[in-house]
Scaffold this motif. Sequence first.
Motif, PDB file in Angstrom:
ATOM      1  N   SER A 139      13.891 -13.419  -4.906  1.00 24.65           N
ATOM      2  CA  SER A 139      15.144 -13.581  -5.570  1.00 24.65           C
ATOM      3  C   SER A 139      16.250 -14.420  -4.383  1.00 24.65           C
ATOM      4  O   SER A 139      15.771 -14.572  -3.344  1.00 24.65           O
ATOM      5  CB  SER A 139      15.757 -12.157  -5.743  1.00 24.65           C
ATOM      6  N   VAL A 147      26.211  -6.587  -3.279  1.00 20.51           N
ATOM      7  CA  VAL A 147      25.049  -6.165  -4.207  1.00 20.51           C
ATOM      8  C   VAL A 147      24.766  -4.246  -3.996  1.00 20.51           C
ATOM      9  O   VAL A 147      24.587  -4.015  -2.810  1.00 20.51           O
ATOM     10  CB  VAL A 147      23.854  -6.692  -3.795  1.00 20.51           C
ATOM     11  N   VAL A 151      17.833  -5.684  -7.767  1.00 22.48           N
ATOM     12  CA  VAL A 151      17.900  -7.047  -8.105  1.00 22.48           C
ATOM     13  C   VAL A 151      16.246  -7.313  -8.413  1.00 22.48           C
ATOM     14  O   VAL A 151      15.693  -7.133  -7.439  1.00 22.48           O
ATOM     15  CB  VAL A 151      18.408  -8.186  -7.014  1.00 22.48           C
ATOM     16  N   ALA A 157      21.503 -13.348  -8.050  1.00 22.79           N
ATOM     17  CA  ALA A 157      22.450 -12.499  -8.284  1.00 22.79           C
ATOM     18  C   ALA A 157      23.731 -13.058  -7.681  1.00 22.79           C
ATOM     19  O   ALA A 157      23.594 -13.688  -6.286  1.00 22.79           O
ATOM     20  CB  ALA A 157      22.169 -11.103  -7.505  1.00 22.79           C
ATOM     21  N   ALA A 162      28.033  -7.764  -7.828  1.00 22.00           N
ATOM     22  CA  ALA A 162      26.975  -8.717  -7.954  1.00 22.00           C
ATOM     23  C   ALA A 162      26.285  -8.492  -9.268  1.00 22.00           C
ATOM     24  O   ALA A 162      26.242  -7.518  -9.753  1.00 22.00           O
ATOM     25  CB  ALA A 162      25.642  -8.817  -7.141  1.00 22.00           C
ATOM     26  N   ARG A 163      26.048  -9.696 -10.105  1.00 15.45           N
ATOM     27  CA  ARG A 163      25.577  -9.699 -11.448  1.00 15.45           C
ATOM     28  C   ARG A 163      24.320 -10.810 -11.395  1.00 15.45           C
ATOM     29  O   ARG A 163      24.340 -11.864 -10.727  1.00 15.45           O
ATOM     30  CB  ARG A 163      26.674  -9.900 -12.402  1.00 15.45           C
ATOM     31  N   ILE A 164      23.384 -10.514 -12.342  1.00 13.85           N
ATOM     32  CA  ILE A 164      22.193 -11.468 -12.351  1.00 13.85           C
ATOM     33  C   ILE A 164      22.817 -12.566 -13.342  1.00 13.85           C
ATOM     34  O   ILE A 164      23.047 -12.220 -14.433  1.00 13.85           O
ATOM     35  CB  ILE A 164      20.894 -10.743 -12.870  1.00 13.85           C
ATOM     36  N   HIS A 167      17.192 -15.416 -14.283  1.00 18.90           N
ATOM     37  CA  HIS A 167      16.204 -14.523 -13.920  1.00 18.90           C
ATOM     38  C   HIS A 167      14.766 -15.215 -14.473  1.00 18.90           C
ATOM     39  O   HIS A 167      14.481 -15.421 -15.999  1.00 18.90           O
ATOM     40  CB  HIS A 167      16.084 -13.102 -14.620  1.00 18.90           C
TER      41      HIS A 167
END
Length: 170
Positions: A139, A147, A151, A157, A162-164, A167
Motif C-alpha cells: 500500500s 491514518v 488500509v 490512502a 486518510a481515505r482510500i 485500491h
Amino acid sequence: MFETARSILKQDPAAHSVAEVIFTYPGMQALFWHRIAQYFFQHHHPFLASLIRRHNEHRTGISIAPGAQIGKRVFIDHGVGTVIGDTVIIEDDVVLLHGVTLGSRRIEDTGRRHPHIKQGVYIGSNAEILGPVTIGKNSKIGAGAVVLHDVPDYATAVGNPARIIEHNGE
C-alpha cells in the motif's frame, strides 16, 4: 546491513555507492543503532537500550523505540523527525520518508498500541499512522496523511483523516 544498503542503492538515484549509503544515510545509521538497542531491550537491559536510543535520536534525528520490530531492507529516506513507537511492527521492503510518525493514540501498558506496516509499503513524508492499525501489503500512504483505520493491501490512502483513493485488490 549490506543487503539493506544494496537495496537502497537500487531505489535511490542520489546514492552512488554502498559505502555512501552506510556511512552517510541517517536512516541506515538509525537502523544500526536500533538493532543494538533492541538487543539490550530483549535481554532485559532497558536502561542501556534507552541510552542507545537517545544517542541514536541525537545523531540521526530519528526516534526508534527499542521494542519496535523492524524487518529487512527498510529504507528511512532522509528520516529527520521520524518517530517509530514501541509496539510497531515493520515488515520487509518498506520505505518511510522524513517526518513519519508511527505512534499510539492512547496510553496503555499492555497490548499492541502502534501500527503494523506490512511488506512493500511506501509512506510519504509527514504521514501519521496512529494506533493499532494495519497497513496492508504494497500500500501507499500519501504525504501528510493521518491514518486512524486499517488500509487494505494494494491501496492508496491520502488526506486528513486518510481515505482510500485507489485500491488494486490483487
